[in-house]
Every structure is written in C-alpha cells, then in structure tokens.
Design a protein around this motif. Structure first.
Motif, PDB file in Angstrom:
ATOM      1  N   LEU A   1       0.811  -1.212   0.000  1.00  0.00           N
ATOM      2  CA  LEU A   1       0.000   0.000   0.000  1.00  0.00           C
ATOM      3  C   LEU A   1       0.850   1.270   0.000  1.00  0.00           C
ATOM      4  O   LEU A   1       0.634   2.166  -0.812  1.00  0.00           O
ATOM      5  CB  LEU A   1      -0.900   0.028   1.243  1.00  0.00           C
ATOM      6  N   LEU A   2       1.761   1.334   0.953  1.00  0.00           N
ATOM      7  CA  LEU A   2       2.407   2.626   1.208  1.00  0.00           C
ATOM      8  C   LEU A   2       3.544   2.914   0.249  1.00  0.00           C
ATOM      9  O   LEU A   2       3.695   4.055  -0.207  1.00  0.00           O
ATOM     10  CB  LEU A   2       2.903   2.697   2.653  1.00  0.00           C
ATOM     11  N   VAL A   3       4.350   1.917  -0.072  1.00  0.00           N
ATOM     12  CA  VAL A   3       5.488   2.189  -0.954  1.00  0.00           C
ATOM     13  C   VAL A   3       5.017   2.684  -2.330  1.00  0.00           C
ATOM     14  O   VAL A   3       5.546   3.672  -2.831  1.00  0.00           O
ATOM     15  CB  VAL A   3       6.423   0.964  -1.044  1.00  0.00           C
ATOM     16  N   PRO A   4       4.001   2.052  -2.949  1.00  0.00           N
ATOM     17  CA  PRO A   4       3.515   2.597  -4.225  1.00  0.00           C
ATOM     18  C   PRO A   4       3.040   4.039  -4.096  1.00  0.00           C
ATOM     19  O   PRO A   4       3.287   4.864  -4.978  1.00  0.00           O
ATOM     20  CB  PRO A   4       2.337   1.688  -4.582  1.00  0.00           C
ATOM     21  N   LEU A   5       2.389   4.343  -2.973  1.00  0.00           N
ATOM     22  CA  LEU A   5       1.908   5.711  -2.772  1.00  0.00           C
ATOM     23  C   LEU A   5       3.102   6.668  -2.681  1.00  0.00           C
ATOM     24  O   LEU A   5       3.078   7.766  -3.246  1.00  0.00           O
ATOM     25  CB  LEU A   5       1.076   5.770  -1.489  1.00  0.00           C
ATOM     26  N   LEU A   6       4.134   6.215  -1.988  1.00  0.00           N
ATOM     27  CA  LEU A   6       5.337   7.046  -1.876  1.00  0.00           C
ATOM     28  C   LEU A   6       5.934   7.291  -3.258  1.00  0.00           C
ATOM     29  O   LEU A   6       6.337   8.419  -3.592  1.00  0.00           O
ATOM     30  CB  LEU A   6       6.348   6.334  -0.968  1.00  0.00           C
ATOM     31  N   ILE A   7       5.962   6.238  -4.080  1.00  0.00           N
ATOM     32  CA  ILE A   7       6.502   6.388  -5.434  1.00  0.00           C
ATOM     33  C   ILE A   7       5.697   7.427  -6.203  1.00  0.00           C
ATOM     34  O   ILE A   7       6.248   8.313  -6.860  1.00  0.00           O
ATOM     35  CB  ILE A   7       6.482   5.026  -6.172  1.00  0.00           C
ATOM     36  N   ILE A   8       4.375   7.347  -6.076  1.00  0.00           N
ATOM     37  CA  ILE A   8       3.519   8.305  -6.788  1.00  0.00           C
ATOM     38  C   ILE A   8       3.791   9.719  -6.296  1.00  0.00           C
ATOM     39  O   ILE A   8       3.970  10.654  -7.080  1.00  0.00           O
ATOM     40  CB  ILE A   8       2.036   7.942  -6.588  1.00  0.00           C
TER      41      ILE A   8
END
Lengths: 516, 473
Positions: free
Chosen positions: B134-141
């Motif tokens: 959940l969080l790592v993809p959001l961070l990438i975005i």
C-alpha cells in the motif's frame, strides 16, 4: 474552470471593505452582518453554476452513485443470504423437534419400538443433545444492507444443546478467508473510505486554484471577505455531495423495504447524521490544508497523506497496539488446558457422578442411581471439565475487554474509526450487538442445560408433554438507547474533529496570502 | 547521460524535505512491522510447538481404553507457522489454528485469531506486506508525479530538450533516480528482514526458503517498477502536475482499495458458497440417506454384514473369526470420507474458483496479483492452508484405519476390549511437509503472468510516453 467573479453590490458601508480574515459568523447579530448573507448566497450560487459547467461535480456524482449502488446491492445480497440461512435452521429445528415429539408419542402408544439408548428421544441426554438442538438466531437489523461489519466473522445462528459452549460455537459461517481479509465492498466502505476522497477531490484546491490562476486577487478586490468566499465554495460542494450521500442511502434503505420496521427510521436518521458529520470533517480538513497557502499539488499531497494516516495507518496501528499491550492468550494453549482438564476428570468417571449426587441429593433419581449410566456420567464429567476451564476462558474475555477499554478513548484519534463503528452500530452489524447476542446465547444455553441437566441427573424419561415446555429462543434486541448512545458519542467525536479542523482552517485563513 | 540524470534526481530527492520525511516514515513503519511480525511469529511458533507436545503426551498417556473411545478422544493438530509469515501474515488471522481429528467427523479449524481481536483488525493488519503493497507505491507516486510536469511548468524541460537531451534518456534517468531513492529505504529493510530469517535458521529446507525469499524480493521489485513506470509515464503525458497527481491517486485507490473488495463481492456472486446451515444439513442427509439418497445407513450396514458372513462362510456375527464391530466402524468411516470429499472438497474447489476471480481482476489491478503471490510465497495463502487441512484429514483417516483394524483383529464381538500404550504409540504424529516452492508457484502462474504483463505494459507505456515526438516542452 471555476473562475469566481462575484460582483456584489458596490460597497456602501464599511462592512463592504475587504476583510478576508473574519468569518461571517463573527458579525452575526450586529447590523453590519446583514449584508454578508446575500454575498454568501451569491458565492454559493455562482460556485454551483461553475461546478456544473466544469462537470467535475457531475463526474463525482456519477462515480459516487455507481459505487454506492453496487455497495448497497452487495450489502442487500449478504443480508438476504443471512436471512435465508436463518429461515433454514429455524425450519429444520421445528421439523426435528416435531419428529422427536411424534416418536415419543408413538413409543408411548406402543406403535413404535424404542430405539437404542443413544437415540431414544425420551432420554433427556438425547432430546437435549445434538439430536434435539435448537438454534439461537440473530435476525439482521433493518439497516443491515448498509454495512457487513463484523457479521461475516461472527455467527448469526448458533445451535444450542447440552454440549459445551466451544462445541456450539465451533461451526462458523462459511467464508473464503481471502474475503475476510480483503473485506467487502459495502456502503460503509464507500462512506468511510471513498466518500472522503471524493470530498477531497472536490475541495483540495478551493483557494489555491484561484490564486494560481490569478483570479483570487481580482475577486478579493471586490467588497467580499475571504471567509465568505471559502464558506460559499465549501457549501456549494458540501450540499450536493452530502445531500447525494443521504439521498442514495435513503433510496437504498427504501429499496430494502425495511425502513418502516421498529428502529429502522431511527437507525437511518443516525446514519445520516454520521454521514453529515463525517463529510463536514473532511471538508474542514480540506479548508485547513488549503489555508496553508501552498500550491494545489502540495495541498493534494498533504490531504492524501492525512487521509492515509487517519483511514488506514491509525486504525491498524491501534489494533497492533491493543494486541501487544493486552495480548490475548493462545488458543492452542486453551485447547491444551481443556484436554488436560478432560483427562483428569474423565479418569475419575463414575466417582465424579457419585460426588455430584452427594452434593445435590435433590437431583438423585428416585430409585437407585445408576452410576454406570453412560450419558449421566458423561454429562457430569462435561460439567466438571467446563468448571475447570472457566478460568482459562475468563482470561480471554478479560484481555479482550482490556483491549476494548484501551481502544475506546484512542479511537477518537481517527474519525474513520468513529464513522465505521457508528455505521456498523446503525446497521446492527457492529461488535457490540454480536456480544449482546452471544450473551443471550449463553443465557439460553444455561436455561437449556438447566432444563435437561436436572432430568439427566434424575435419569428421568421425557414425555410428549415435556416437548411443549422446552426453553424457547427469543432474541431481545439491544435497548435502542444503548446503541443510540454509542452512535451519539461517535457523532460528537466526529463533530468535535470537524470543529477542530474548521477552527484551524479559520485561523490559517486569516493569514492567507492573497496574491499568487 | 542517463547516469548523470539519475544522479541529479537522487541528489534532488535527498535534498527534498518531503522525501526525507516520507521516506523516514515508510522505513520506520517497515522496520516496526518487521519487528512485530517477527515477534508474533516466534510467539505463535513456540505456542504451537508446546501445544503439539502436550497433546501428543495426552494421547500417549491416555491409559487403557477401547480403541474406538480413543478415536473419539482424538488428537489435535496445530497449523505450523511458515518462516516467511512474519513478512506477510496473509489469511492467517482468518483461519483457525487447530483442528480436532476425531472418529466420524471432519471437524472445522477452530480459533480464528481475528475473533480474538478488536473490530479494528478489519481495517487491515499492519504488516510489512501491507506497507510494501500500500504505502510504498503511494510514496513512489508522491515522489514521481511531478517528475516531468514540474520541469515543464518551471521551464527547465524546454532548456533540457534544447540542449539535445533525448526525452527517453530523461525518462530512464528519472526511473533510475527514483529507484535509487527507493532503494535507500528498501535495501536496509530487506537486509533487516534477511538477517531475521538467518537468525531463525534451523529450517530443514534452506534451499526452498532461499528460493521463496528471492521470489518475494522479485515480486515486490516488479510491483514497484510498475508503479514507477506508470507514474513517470503519466507525468510525461499529463498537462499539469495537478492532473498527473489526481490521475495517479485515482489509480492507486482503484488498485489497492477498491479492486480487492470489489473482487471479493464479485467472486461471491459468481461462485457462491453454501451457508454453514446448508452444508451441515447436506452432510447429515448424505450420511443418513446415502449420497444418492437411496442407500440409508442401516441398509448399507446390512449389506456389509451379509457380504462379511458370506466371505467367512459363517451364519452368525458371533461365529466370525474377526470383530464385525470394527469392520462396521471402518465402513462408516469410508462412507463418511466419500461424503466429506464431495462436500468439503466441493467447497475447496469453490474457494479456488473464487481465487481465480481475484486473479482475473488482477489484470485491472496489479496489487491483487502481488498480494496473492506474496501470501503464496510466504506460505500464508488459502491454498497452503487447505493443503495442511487436507494433510490433517488424511492423517485422521489413517488413525481411524489403524484403530478400527485393531478392533477387527484383536477383539471379539460382545467382549470388552481395552487396548494400551502399544497401540497408542503405533499412531504416528502428523509429519507435515509444507509444499515446496514449485508446488506454490505452479498455482501462481496466473498471478506471476499478470505482474510480468503489468511490468512490460508499464515499461512500454513509459517508452511511448517519452518518445521524442510526444514530449513537448
């Protein structure tokens, strides 16, 4: 896009001066405030028109309607599934008890040979055991279609017999564990998770966009306050979005056709209040972040982070916290303890039964007690085992109660948690209603065992008439005031959070940079 | 040139306060979740070992009794914890920890941890896998959405392109730069995780574990690559940072939030499971009336009796050289097995079909495929739970056969018969071997293909989005 060019009447009084730092409420009651309401109405009307022209509101509305319709449809299907299962077990119960009664009658008339002792319905150990079981059922509440809640994890029907509590509760409703993990796409999910996102999508650039496009300075050169502009912009979004949520909820509830049942209207009203308060909170957050005066993109990132924190991170963090501060003992250990107790007690066998008769001479059979009667001995052993493991079970319950106590004040940290619990409560699928149900199951189980246990110890035979006086299950709904109070407390928490965010927004807006 | 661009991106990231803050939060969460997952894994493992030993001792020390009453006393088996479950608990909170192997009945697993937790658990368990999914993809975005749009909005893109920098070099350079930034967060966390695994040590299948760990790393790397490429492709094509961000957040919400739940409801609709009431009633009816509805239990018993008498040329049960009670018990077991295989086996196949729906939806939402792979590799998915449940059921059947055979050959009809510790010791402990990585991946080909497809498509999208004709300053 939404270029707000409000042209109110020319400034005739000092109240018309641009004083963005004050909210309309400041002057309510004084003569100067009178001219502000028309301005607010104009901003509101203008924003609505420009939102309509922009079509972003229309898209949000369409998206929201589709999501809500799918969600309510899913919830209704689940409630129907539960209703069918409950109807099924009740029909089976009455068929089963009818055929046992008939069999007893035939044996009494001599038209049927009594079957072996293990299947003889005249024996209380048989009629009260799993062959004569009856179900305790929890009917779905009127608003059940709104939230699956904990209803996929806890049973809504429990077979009650003289067997132990662990046996009764062993058969859970069938569900793919993957679905329990992922959760369901119900209306509560749409409201708690997605509705804030739709609100933030509409509200993240209330002022920042006007500033970036240079229209804010132009707008504020008119005799209009910044607070009025923001209030008008927020209202123009709040009214359609929150109104739509309530309208969709109302349509869903009416389609379910159970709104008229006792408690239905009240539950819907509470749900609607939660939707309003929760929506107000997220609009207030959007205003507060916008009030920081950063760019649209930065505001969007900040809002996404706040949403993530409050909706996803805080709830799971609190769960982990509660579980590590008050860890529940291990189920594996409990199984071991139960076996240990069973082993010791069974070894004593008839001695346990003999001791029981010593302690309860009033329950000894009229003739000589048959200490070798298998069913009586087994029942005495079972009761002893249960008494021994009661402390182990109590440890689970105290730890769970402690976890709940720990979480009760902490849940105010996340409005999403408050909203979810309140919606589950309104839908009758929250954990408290299941605990209420299970405590009644325990009471019914005790009554059942009281009725049959006495007859098992007396080694009596049941007559056909006895089958008419068996303890019957009647679910008594949780007092409306109790569930209502829980929802109102959550509601106050939501309103408090909204007020806090709104106050921060108000303070920040006083220092809002006007120029781009 | 690509390297230079990447270095510039990394430098800029490191100077960016947002990255430092967000990165610290994500790294912190990863380390905390790994630690709590590890602690939980160790505790549960120890508890299950202790319970296993205790119940075995109870079995061996049960004293003298009739084998069938021992069969009813039965044995408990506890689901073993897989070493990698500390990274991803998968469905573990929603399946029971133990099952009771008893005569006649295939009992369900009992003690689902989620029932011993507050309702908060339904918001999701905070595990390392959750952070990664959940969080790592959001961070990438959040770090990458403005990679191109910001350069365009500040006018530096025009300068870069006028210098003759090729847009694709710029694109791949930015990918590398962001990947480098992410690596600074993920490599330390991965090292901590690996250290924890090595510390655990002692697992027999070291090679299998290494393969699983490698696959886990590969799956998450592919997943992050998908988000990186999608983010940069959108950023290259979006008219403004705002549009890029809103679009990317929409994609994130759809794939990690909406899709998993929507897939659950879709799967339930396409492949409905019976209610417990319905299944219990069916099993009971088939036991009593026969699977075909025309062979009641007493008719089956009489047929067995006739056949047995004919085989031994005897006229009465009492004249048989064996104990008919044992034969009848075993016949009952075998008929029960048919009924259970039909019903519980059917249920398992429905679950598999439901999981197939989740895999199909993963073509729209890569997170579903990654979640499925991650749980599978960690040994905590539904398929591996069912594998254990199946092994436990086979063990139950083995126990019943040994005990009933003992009744057949060592006792006589109508006489009291008690067996002792020698018989109890002949019942082996369940020697469960978790399925190997090949078995696991054999069932995950669809998910793996979906992730690979997503990786290829997103890389292709970035390639196209950064084509010289399309990138405009």
């Amino acid at each position: 896009m939404s270029e707000t060019t409000v042209s109110p009447r020319p400034a005739a009084s000092p109240a018309g001066r641009v004083r963005g730092g004050r909210s309309p409420a400041d002057d309510r009651g004084s003569g100067r405030g009178r001219s502000r309401w028309p301005v607010l109405v104009r901003v509101f009307g203008h924003e609505l028109r420009s939102l309509a022209a922009d079509r972003s509101l229309a898209w949000v509305a369409i998206l929201f309607t589709v999501l809500a319709a799918y969600a309510i449809y899913n919830g209704a299907a689940w409630a129907r599934f539960q209703e069918r299962a409950i109807a099924r077990v009740l029909a089976e119960d009455s068929a089963r008890s009818g055929s046992l009664r008939l069999q007893v009658e035939r044996i009494a008339q001599g038209t049927e040979e009594p079957p072996s002792a293990f299947r003889d319905p005249r024996r209380p150990s048989v009629a009260g055991g799993s062959m004569g079981r009856r179900h305790a059922v929890l009917p779905p509440a009127p608003l059940a279609a709104f939230a699956v809640g904990q209803s996929d994890l806890y049973p809504s029907y429990v077979p009650v017999s003289t067997q132990s509590r662990e046996v009764l509760l062993a058969r859970e409703e069938i569900e793919n564990p993957l679905h329990l993990l992922a959760g369901r796409f119900d209306f509560a999910f749409v409201i708690v998770f997605l509705y804030p996102l739709l609100i933030l999508a509409l509200g993240y650039n209330l002022l920042s966009q006007e500033r970036e496009e240079g229209t804010l300075a132009l707008l504020l050169s008119q005799p209009v306050r910044l607070g009025t502009v923001v209030a008008g912009k927020v209202l123009a979004r709040f009214v359609p979005v929150v109104g739509l949520a309530i309208l969709l909820g109302l349509i869903g509830a009416l389609a379910g056709g159970r709104l008229g049942e006792p408690g239905g209207g009240r539950a819907f009203l509470l749900w609607a209040l939660v939707a309003v308060a929760y929506g107000a909170f997220w609009f207030a957050v959007a205003v507060a972040v916008d009030g920081l005066g950063r760019g649209s993109a930065t505001s969007a990132v900040a809002l996404a982070a706040i949403w993530l924190l409050l909706v996803i991170v805080v709830p799971s963090f609190l769960n982990n916290l509660a579980a590590s501060i008050h860890p529940v003992p291990s189920r594996a250990e409990m199984i071991g303890a139960t076996r240990e107790a069973a082993r010791r007690v069974s070894a004593e066998g008839s001695a346990v039964l003999a001791r029981y008769y010593e302690d309860h001479p009033e329950l000894a059979p009229r003739g000589a007690a048959d200490l070798e009667d298998f069913a009586t001995r087994a029942y005495a052993v079972q009761e002893r085992v249960e008494a021994r493991i009661r402390p182990v079970r109590a440890r689970f319950e105290t730890q769970m109660a402690r976890q709940r106590e720990l979480v009760a004040p902490l849940r105010f940290l996340s409005p999403a948690l408050l909203a979810q619990e309140a919606i589950d409560d309104a839908a009758g699928t929250g954990e408290p209603r299941y605990r209420h149900f299970l405590s009644q199951v325990d009471a019914y189980h005790a009554a059942w065992r009281g009725y049959f246990g006495r007859r098992i110890y007396r080694q009596e035979q049941l007559s056909e008439a006895d089958f008419r006086t068996l303890p019957a299950w009647r679910y008594r709904e949780e007092p409306a005031a109790r569930a209502g109070r829980r929802i109102v407390v959550s509601l106050l928490g939501l309103l408090g959070a909204a007020a806090l965010a709104g106050a921060i927004g108000g303070i920040l807006l006083r220092r809002y940079p006007r120029a781009a | 040139m690509i390297r230079r661009i990447a270095r510039k991106e990394v430098t800029e990231l490191l100077r960016d306060g947002r990255f430092r803050w967000a990165g610290a939060v994500v790294l912190g969460l990863l380390l905390v979740t790994l630690a709590t997952g590890w602690h939980h894994h160790r505790t549960v493992h120890a508890e299950h070992e202790a319970a296993r030993e205790l119940t075995r001792r109870h079995w061996l020390e049960q004293g003298e009794k009739n084998p069938h009453s021992a069969a009813h006393y039965g044995i408990y088996v506890f689901r073993p914890q897989q070493p990698l479950s500390f990274v991803d608990r998968g469905v573990d909170p929603y399946v029971g920890v133990a099952t009771w192997l008893e005569a006649h009945y295939q009992n369900p697993f009992q003690g689902r941890p989620a029932q011993d937790a507050t309702a908060l658990a339904r918001f999701g368990d905070l595990t390392a896998a959750g952070v990664l999914q959940l969080l790592v993809p959001l961070l990438i975005i959040l770090l990458g959405f403005s990679a191109f749009t910001a350069e365009r909005e500040s006018g530096t893109l025009r300068q870069l392109l006028s210098l003759g920098v090729r847009p694709r070099d710029l694109g791949w350079g930015k990918v590398l730069g962001l990947a480098g930034g992410m690596a600074m967060l993920l490599v330390p966390a991965a090292l901590v995780g690996a250290a924890a695994l090595i510390l655990a040590g002692g697992t027999a299948e070291g090679g299998d574990l290494a393969a699983r760990t490698g696959l886990l790393a590969l799956v998450y790397l592919l997943y992050f690559a998908v988000f990186l490429c999608v983010t940069l492709a959108v950023s290259a094509r979006a008219p403004s940072s705002r549009v890029a961000l809103v679009g990317l957040l929409g994609f994130w919400i759809l794939t990690v939030l909406v899709a998993p739940r929507a897939a659950s409801d879709l799967a339930r609709r396409l492949h409905p499971t019976p209610s417990q009431a319905e299944l219990t009633a069916t099993v009971q009816r088939e036991m009593e009336q026969g699977v075909d509805g025309h062979s009641p239990a007493d008719v089956r018993l009489q047929a067995l009796q006739r056949a047995t008498l004919a085989r031994y040329g005897a006229r009465r049960i009492e004249d048989l050289p064996i104990n008919f009670a044992g034969l009848s018990l075993q016949a009952g077991e075998e008929y029960g097995n048919i009924v259970y295989d039909r019903n519980y086996g059917g249920l398992d196949r429905t679950f598999e079909r439901q999981e197939g729906v989740h895999r199909a939806v993963s073509l729209l939402a890569p997170m579903l495929a990654v979640r499925s792979l991650s749980m599978a590799v960690a040994g905590t998915d539904g398929a591996q739970h069912r594998h254990f449940a199946h092994a436990a059921e086979q063990h139950r059947r083995r126990i019943q056969r040994i005990l009933n055979d003992d009744i057949v050959h060592n006792s006589r009809a109508g006489e009291e018969y008690l067996a002792g510790p020698e018989l109890w010791e002949r019942i082996p402990e369940l020697a469960y071997r978790a399925p190997g990585v090949q078995w696991v991946m054999g069932r995950q080909q669809g998910s793996l293909a979906a992730v690979l497809l997503w990786a290829l498509l997103s890389a292709g999208a970035l390639y196209l989005a950064t084509s010289p004709r399309r990138v405009r300053a």
